[in-house]
Motif scaffolding. Structure first.
Motif, mmCIF file in Angstrom:
data_model
loop_
_atom_site.group_PDB
_atom_site.id
_atom_site.type_symbol
_atom_site.label_atom_id
_atom_site.label_comp_id
_atom_site.label_asym_id
_atom_site.label_seq_id
_atom_site.Cartn_x
_atom_site.Cartn_y
_atom_site.Cartn_z
ATOM 1 N N GLU A 17 0.815 -1.220 0.000
ATOM 2 C CA GLU A 17 0.000 0.000 0.000
ATOM 3 C C GLU A 17 0.846 1.266 0.000
ATOM 4 O OE1 GLU A 17 -2.955 -0.107 3.022
ATOM 5 O OE2 GLU A 17 -4.009 -1.787 2.084
ATOM 6 N N PHE A 21 -0.051 4.048 -6.145
ATOM 7 C CA PHE A 21 -0.481 5.388 -6.557
ATOM 8 C C PHE A 21 -2.009 5.482 -6.624
ATOM 9 C CE2 PHE A 21 3.369 6.901 -9.343
ATOM 10 C CZ PHE A 21 4.222 6.655 -8.286
ATOM 11 N N GLY A 22 -2.674 4.323 -6.611
ATOM 12 C CA GLY A 22 -4.123 4.322 -6.814
ATOM 13 C C GLY A 22 -4.495 4.665 -8.247
ATOM 14 N N ARG A 58 -9.881 -3.356 -7.026
ATOM 15 C CA ARG A 58 -10.564 -2.073 -7.162
ATOM 16 C C ARG A 58 -9.867 -1.074 -6.259
ATOM 17 N NH1 ARG A 58 -16.517 -2.260 -5.648
ATOM 18 N NH2 ARG A 58 -16.645 -4.237 -6.721
ATOM 19 N N VAL A 59 -10.023 0.213 -6.591
ATOM 20 C CA VAL A 59 -9.323 1.239 -5.833
ATOM 21 C C VAL A 59 -10.286 1.884 -4.841
ATOM 22 C CG1 VAL A 59 -8.059 3.411 -5.961
ATOM 23 C CG2 VAL A 59 -7.706 1.682 -7.714
ATOM 24 N N GLU A 60 -9.856 1.940 -3.597
ATOM 25 C CA GLU A 60 -10.640 2.612 -2.558
ATOM 26 C C GLU A 60 -9.709 3.483 -1.734
ATOM 27 O OE1 GLU A 60 -14.092 -0.763 -1.795
ATOM 28 O OE2 GLU A 60 -12.787 -0.177 -0.163
ATOM 29 N N ASP A 61 -10.160 4.675 -1.415
ATOM 30 C CA ASP A 61 -9.355 5.599 -0.617
ATOM 31 C C ASP A 61 -7.928 5.744 -1.154
ATOM 32 O OD1 ASP A 61 -11.574 5.977 0.932
ATOM 33 O OD2 ASP A 61 -10.923 4.689 2.569
ATOM 34 N N GLY A 62 -7.819 5.770 -2.477
ATOM 35 C CA GLY A 62 -6.528 6.052 -3.107
ATOM 36 C C GLY A 62 -5.567 4.893 -3.202
ATOM 37 N N ILE A 63 -6.031 3.696 -2.845
ATOM 38 C CA ILE A 63 -5.135 2.532 -2.853
ATOM 39 C C ILE A 63 -5.886 1.325 -3.401
ATOM 40 C CG2 ILE A 63 -3.932 0.887 -1.345
ATOM 41 C CD1 ILE A 63 -3.458 3.328 0.540
#
Lengths: 148, 422, 131
Positions: free
Chosen positions: A71, A75-76, A109-114
């Motif tokens: 993490e 970069f997300g 999937r991307v959540e909260d930038g990660i």
């Protein structure tokens, strides 16, 4: 099969599965946990119980396919989300075209930038017809995804 | 399973991609989860830990007093400057342009020292451009030139330019697209481009452009630095065969070539032999909006001065009205800075002059500039606490709603009230 | 080693190119005055050969200066596969901007990606604070 050998093999159904074999398969795909088999908690199965825990225990922080997301490096950007062939197949009009997921069937999937991993049993590196897919790795700008 | 039709998508204002598929979970006035947002956008939406205070002369004041004091600073100035607005809505930008007319101000934004030359070429239709949706649906050859979107516009490759399936690009990036990076270093984006990375020495972009024009014209290219000419020929060949090519021009190439003359000639040549477009890698979410709004109002996209006349004003334009020059020559005698931190982003020796003049700073967060300002006015974080519209890096207008409520006024409302107080 | 303290550290000429770093951009959104932003901004990325030449190791500080200003920043190895002696990289920040000339040669555009500087071993001097 190794897992099955360690189970009580009594088909007692206490786990909710019809047979111990079914439980073994479910265990492999992380549908159930070792703790879900009540007889295993008996003293006579203590050794088997511990062995099973060890066998299905993932490497720290990794999922059962050995997928680790670092993490701190991520970069997300979502490159892996869109490049993952399973994501594209399962969500052609969301992840497939680079947009937000339209259903819950995605692996990444991307959540909260990660980026985060879900439904990992769907990963092509998992299951009977597994292949050494590396598309989420080679599309990552920072080597944030690793399989161990 | 969630029905996608019931989903409420928001727009991220973290950069000029203006990603419009952001899902937000809110509890009360707090955002608890943000989906499909990159690290940069997540940080922007999360907000800062040092909110802008409401002050005048170093003392805490109410908003009405701050607005009145701001108006009086601007009214009493002979050569006021209005700067910033890249992180403001188009509504606020238009309001700022009206204010500039009223007080006879110089108005400029950060395009003045970054993407200005490309925007000028595009607004004057000297360079062929397209939208990011065209890129996703059609582009087969994508060039990141002096740009590292992985860091500056993180979802650029996954949402638009390389990885997504598009109408005419159904087979995935491996078969359907060729991504090329031209840069002075192996950036994160260059890494993804693998062996299609062309590393060139510092400030040699113009030579590479000339060499490519030669190669595309069937001549033997040459460059005044050590380089494998075969690689240039190979690159020219890929560009030539493009069905739909696009160049994403970053600050690396803009700073290196200075004016857009050489790039325009390359684009002309590319469009003789194939089909090419160029999109500027705008930074702030609505920098392009500022350029377009000012262009509509004056015919110029930045570096404008409204010089007061008895009946109205004259519009002046040029480098003399760039923020760098008006500060270097110390012509500015008061400044209004909106959603920007020139003390941090300009050369220090230029910016220091700002601490010598009366300054009004409007924005959601405290910054280096607000710390030397006479009046500071807190505003809503646009895209998060207030809605509006903005222009994406490719010129597409995007409207957005706030994600959460705030008591803070928007930039637009503050500017309107300053105008009323003048 | 002891003697070294009394000698001036040798200076070497470099050209600095500024760049964007997503972690630094994210830190900026959170706090411009915070330790994280300072840590990620006051950095110079150099070629490993240049680092050796300066007599420092990764994590040490160096003095970076020219006629416009002087900053003390932390050294990092760039990790780029192609050697780039004489060229160093800094994220765009108030630290790099302390070194950018106000002179735009009549263009209004500072030379953000072409900053000529002299660099020397800072011998433990702390990173420059901004305000």
């Amino acid at each position: 099969m190794e897992i099955y050998q360690l189970l009580p093999k009594t088909n007692c159904k206490k786990c909710g599965k019809s047979t111990c074999m079914a439980f073994a398969v479910a265990l492999l795909s992380w549908e159930v946990a070792v703790e879900d088999c009540p007889p295993l908690k008996d003293v006579e199965f203590k050794n088997n119980y511990e062995k099973l825990l060890e066998m299905v225990a993932p490497v720290e922080g990794s999922t059962e396919t050995g997928l680790i997301v670092h993490e701190d490096k991520c970069f997300g950007c979502g490159n892996c989300v869109v490049a993952c062939p399973v994501n594209v197949a399962n969500d052609p009009h969301g992840a497939g075209i680079g947009r937000a997921p339209t259903n819950d069937k995605l692996i990444l999937r991307v959540e909260d930038g990660i980026v985060r991993a879900f439904n990992i049993q769907e990963c092509r590196r998992f299951g009977e017809n597994r292949i050494l897919c590396n598309l989420c790795i080679i599309t990552c700008p920072t080597e944030a995804i690793e399989f161990v | 399973m969630v029905n996608c039709l019931n989903k409420n998508y928001y727009v991220c204002t973290g950069c000029a991609l203006l990603c419009d598929d952001i899902e937000v979970e809110v509890s009360g006035d707090h955002i608890t989860k943000i989906k499909t947002v990159c690290r940069k956008g997540f940080s922007r939406i999360g907000g800062c830990i040092e909110p802008m205070p409401c002050t005048s002369d170093g003392k805490s004041v109410d908003i009405t007093t701050a607005i009145k004091d701001a108006a009086s600073i601007l009214m009493n100035a002979d050569n006021p400057l209005i700067f910033g607005l890249g992180n403001s809505t188009s509504g606020a930008q238009k309001q700022a342009i009206e204010l500039a007319k009223r007080i006879g101000a110089v108005i400029d934004d950060s395009s003045s020292f970054c993407q200005g030359p490309i925007i000028e070429a595009i607004l004057h239709e000297k360079i062929h451009t397209c939208t990011l949706d065209d890129v996703r649906n059609r582009a087969d050859v994508i060039v990141y030139w002096g740009a590292d979107p992985s860091n500056s516009h993180p979802r650029h490759l996954s949402m638009h330019s390389y990885f997504p399936r598009g109408e005419e690009r159904q087979h995935g990036w491996e078969d359907d697209r060729t991504a090329i990076a031209i840069d002075v270093r192996r950036s994160h984006t260059a890494k993804i481009c693998g062996n299609r990375f062309y590393q060139i020495p510092l400030h040699t972009d113009a030579f590479l452009i000339e060499a490519l024009i030669d190669a595309l014209s069937g001549k033997v290219p040459k460059v005044p630095f050590e380089y494998d000419i075969k690689k240039i020929l190979e690159l020219a060949n890929v560009l030539k065969k493009a069905q739909f090519g696009v160049i994403f021009a970053g600050l690396g190439v803009v700073y290196s070539i200075g004016d857009m003359g050489t790039m325009t000639r390359l684009m002309d040549k590319l469009n003789e032999v194939s089909n090419f477009h160029l999109i500027p890698m705008m930074g702030h979410y609505n920098m392009r909006g500022f350029n377009q709004n000012l262009f509509e109002a004056t015919g110029y996209f930045n570096r404008v001065k409204f010089e007061k006349r008895e009946n109205g004003f004259d519009v002046k334009h040029g480098v003399d009205y760039s923020i760098m020059e008006v500060l270097n020559t110390k012509k500015t005698d008061a400044a209004l800075i909106i959603g920007s931190d020139p003390m941090s982003c300009l050369p220090r020796s230029t910016a220091e002059y700002l601490s010598e003049i009366p300054l009004v700073s409007i924005g959601p967060c405290e910054n280096f500039t607000s710390r030397v300002a006479k009046v500071t006015i807190p505003s809503a974080l646009s895209g998060v606490e207030c809605g509006g519209s903005a222009v994406r890096m490719d010129g597409v207008k995007v409207t957005f709603e706030p994600m959460i409520k705030t008591a803070r006024l928007s930039d637009e409302e503050i500017l309107k009230r300053i105008m009323e107080a003048i | 080693m002891e003697l070294g303290k009394f000698l001036t550290a040798p200076e070497y000429g470099f050209v600095i190119v500024t760049y964007r770093d997503i972690f630094q951009s994210a830190a900026l959104e959170k706090s411009r005055f915070g330790e994280e932003y300072r840590k990620l901004s006051a950095v110079i990325k150099m070629d490993s050969g240049d680092i050796k030449k300066l007599g420092v190791v990764e994590g040490d500080t160096v003095v970076v200066k020219n006629a416009c200003g002087k900053v003390v920043v932390r050294v990092e190895e760039s990790g780029y596969d192609v050697p780039h002696q004489g060229v160093a990289y800094m994220p765009n920040s108030p630290w790099s901007n302390s070194l950018v000339s106000a002179d735009t040669g009549g263009t209004g555009v500072p030379k953000y990606k072409m900053i000529k500087v002299m660099v020397s071993n800072a011998r433990g001097e702390a990173i420059t604070g901004m305000m």
